[in-house]
Structures are given as structure tokens and as C-alpha cells.
Design a protein around this motif. Structure first.
Motif, PDB file in Angstrom:
ATOM      1  N   THR A 140      18.927 147.076  29.899  1.00  0.00           N
ATOM      2  CA  THR A 140      19.775 146.244  29.046  1.00  0.00           C
ATOM      3  C   THR A 140      19.637 146.669  27.586  1.00  0.00           C
ATOM      4  O   THR A 140      20.637 146.806  26.874  1.00  0.00           O
ATOM      5  CB  THR A 140      19.407 144.756  29.219  1.00  0.00           C
ATOM      6  N   ARG A 167      23.497 141.495  37.806  1.00  0.00           N
ATOM      7  CA  ARG A 167      24.807 141.054  38.280  1.00  0.00           C
ATOM      8  C   ARG A 167      24.691 140.043  39.396  1.00  0.00           C
ATOM      9  O   ARG A 167      25.595 139.253  39.618  1.00  0.00           O
ATOM     10  CB  ARG A 167      25.628 142.232  38.774  1.00  0.00           C
ATOM     11  N   GLN A 178      13.355 128.961  39.428  1.00  0.00           N
ATOM     12  CA  GLN A 178      14.540 128.849  38.590  1.00  0.00           C
ATOM     13  C   GLN A 178      14.439 129.745  37.361  1.00  0.00           C
ATOM     14  O   GLN A 178      15.407 130.414  36.992  1.00  0.00           O
ATOM     15  CB  GLN A 178      14.737 127.394  38.161  1.00  0.00           C
ATOM     16  N   ASP A 179      13.279 129.792  36.742  1.00  0.00           N
ATOM     17  CA  ASP A 179      13.107 130.630  35.558  1.00  0.00           C
ATOM     18  C   ASP A 179      13.271 132.104  35.886  1.00  0.00           C
ATOM     19  O   ASP A 179      13.850 132.862  35.097  1.00  0.00           O
ATOM     20  CB  ASP A 179      11.729 130.402  34.916  1.00  0.00           C
ATOM     21  N   LEU A 215      19.260 136.942  35.417  1.00  0.00           N
ATOM     22  CA  LEU A 215      20.699 136.901  35.160  1.00  0.00           C
ATOM     23  C   LEU A 215      21.002 137.006  33.667  1.00  0.00           C
ATOM     24  O   LEU A 215      21.926 137.709  33.263  1.00  0.00           O
ATOM     25  CB  LEU A 215      21.315 135.640  35.761  1.00  0.00           C
ATOM     26  N   SER A 216      20.198 136.354  32.843  1.00  0.00           N
ATOM     27  CA  SER A 216      20.435 136.440  31.400  1.00  0.00           C
ATOM     28  C   SER A 216      20.073 137.816  30.852  1.00  0.00           C
ATOM     29  O   SER A 216      20.599 138.224  29.812  1.00  0.00           O
ATOM     30  CB  SER A 216      19.682 135.339  30.650  1.00  0.00           C
ATOM     31  N   ALA A 217      19.211 138.545  31.556  1.00  0.00           N
ATOM     32  CA  ALA A 217      18.847 139.903  31.140  1.00  0.00           C
ATOM     33  C   ALA A 217      19.857 140.938  31.628  1.00  0.00           C
ATOM     34  O   ALA A 217      19.713 142.123  31.336  1.00  0.00           O
ATOM     35  CB  ALA A 217      17.455 140.265  31.649  1.00  0.00           C
ATOM     36  N   GLY A 218      20.868 140.498  32.394  1.00  0.00           N
ATOM     37  CA  GLY A 218      21.916 141.431  32.779  1.00  0.00           C
ATOM     38  C   GLY A 218      22.076 141.689  34.262  1.00  0.00           C
ATOM     39  O   GLY A 218      22.952 142.458  34.651  1.00  0.00           O
ATOM     40  N   TYR A 264      21.517 137.988  42.204  1.00  0.00           N
ATOM     41  CA  TYR A 264      20.115 137.693  42.481  1.00  0.00           C
ATOM     42  C   TYR A 264      20.044 137.145  43.898  1.00  0.00           C
ATOM     43  O   TYR A 264      20.711 136.166  44.213  1.00  0.00           O
ATOM     44  CB  TYR A 264      19.602 136.650  41.487  1.00  0.00           C
ATOM     45  N   LEU A 267      17.117 132.691  36.376  1.00  0.00           N
ATOM     46  CA  LEU A 267      17.844 132.600  35.107  1.00  0.00           C
ATOM     47  C   LEU A 267      17.467 133.723  34.150  1.00  0.00           C
ATOM     48  O   LEU A 267      18.336 134.266  33.456  1.00  0.00           O
ATOM     49  CB  LEU A 267      17.610 131.234  34.467  1.00  0.00           C
ATOM     50  N   ASP A 268      16.191 134.106  34.124  1.00  0.00           N
ATOM     51  CA  ASP A 268      15.762 135.205  33.261  1.00  0.00           C
ATOM     52  C   ASP A 268      16.436 136.521  33.677  1.00  0.00           C
ATOM     53  O   ASP A 268      16.896 137.281  32.831  1.00  0.00           O
ATOM     54  CB  ASP A 268      14.244 135.374  33.287  1.00  0.00           C
ATOM     55  N   ARG A 290      15.126 144.826  31.720  1.00  0.00           N
ATOM     56  CA  ARG A 290      15.145 144.675  30.259  1.00  0.00           C
ATOM     57  C   ARG A 290      15.326 146.028  29.563  1.00  0.00           C
ATOM     58  O   ARG A 290      16.079 146.143  28.589  1.00  0.00           O
ATOM     59  CB  ARG A 290      13.871 143.994  29.767  1.00  0.00           C
TER      60      ARG A 290
END
Length: 124
Positions: free
Chosen positions: A63, A92, A80-81, A87-90, A94, A84-85, A60
Motif C-alpha cells: 500500500t 480487496r 474485528q480489528d 481492509l483499511s490497509a487495502g 478478507y 478492519l485493519d 502495508r
């Protein structure tokens, strides 16, 4: 490479160096953030659960700073969270532990190849 597991760090150092990469290992999130900010690295492999700052906290911060440093999360967190967290935080990529070390090397190679292509494209 930022992971507080010395044995894993040495295994990945061996595998990544055998693939032609220079490797720096740090053992906590604060050191990982400092290493990322140094501008001396092309990619970071980052664990989620580390002392001082967690992997997600490091991600974070990078980012928020607008860092273009590619980050691969390598962690035991399989929810899953979590995925997804990150990947959505940047992040490339996982990868969850246990993992196949050669798969990590292949993913690192692919990301660095794609990053090199982006830089070359930007030069034209």
C-alpha cells in the motif's frame, strides 16, 4: 498465494488452476513481497501469520508503495480489528479459515473480473 501451510497451498493451487489461473506459492512474507513487486501476478492471496514478514506487514508495504495488486487475505485471524485493519490497509477481500475453497475461487474470479473491467474502462 502466500501461505506457510504446504497442504493448504497445494489444495488452493489445485482449485485455482482448475479455474484457469496460474498459481505461484511462496512460504514467507518476504518472498510474497518480492513476488508482488515482480509485476508478474494479477492478484495475491495472503495469509496473516507467516515467517519473516506477516501478511499485514506485506499489505502495508504494498500500500505504501502504491501497488494496485489486489490482495485477498486468507487467515485464521477472525477478530474485528484484524478484518478492519486489513481492509483499511487495502485488502480487496478478507476470508477466514476454515473456509470453503470454492468460495475463495469465486471471490478471486470476481475480483479479477472487476479489475479487468477497470482496465478496459481506462482504455476508452
Amino acid at each position: 498465494m502466500a501461505d506457510d501451510d504446504d497442504l493448504l497451498g497445494e489444495l488452493l493451487r489445485f482449485k485455482l488452476e482448475a479455474a484457469g489461473h496460474d498459481v505461484t506459492i511462496v512460504e514467507d512474507g518476504q518472498s510474497a513481497l518480492q513476488a508482488a513487486r515482480s509485476g508478474k501476478h494479477d492478484l495475491m492471496v495472503l495469509d496473516s501469520m507467516m515467517p519473516v514478514l506477516s501478511g499485514p506487514q506485506v499489505l502495508r508495504a504494498l500500500t505504501e508503495e502504491g501497488s494496485a495488486l489486489p490482495v485477498v487475505m486468507l487467515t485464521a485471524r477472525k477478530g474485528q480489528d484484524d478484518v478492519l485493519d486489513a481492509l483499511s490497509a487495502g485488502a480487496r477481500d478478507y476470508l477466514t479459515k476454515p473456509f470453503i475453497p470454492d468460495e475463495l475461487v469465486a471471490r478471486v474470479n470476481t475480483i479479477l473480473k472487476n479489475e479487468g473491467n477497470r482496465v478496459a474502462s481506462a482504455d476508452h
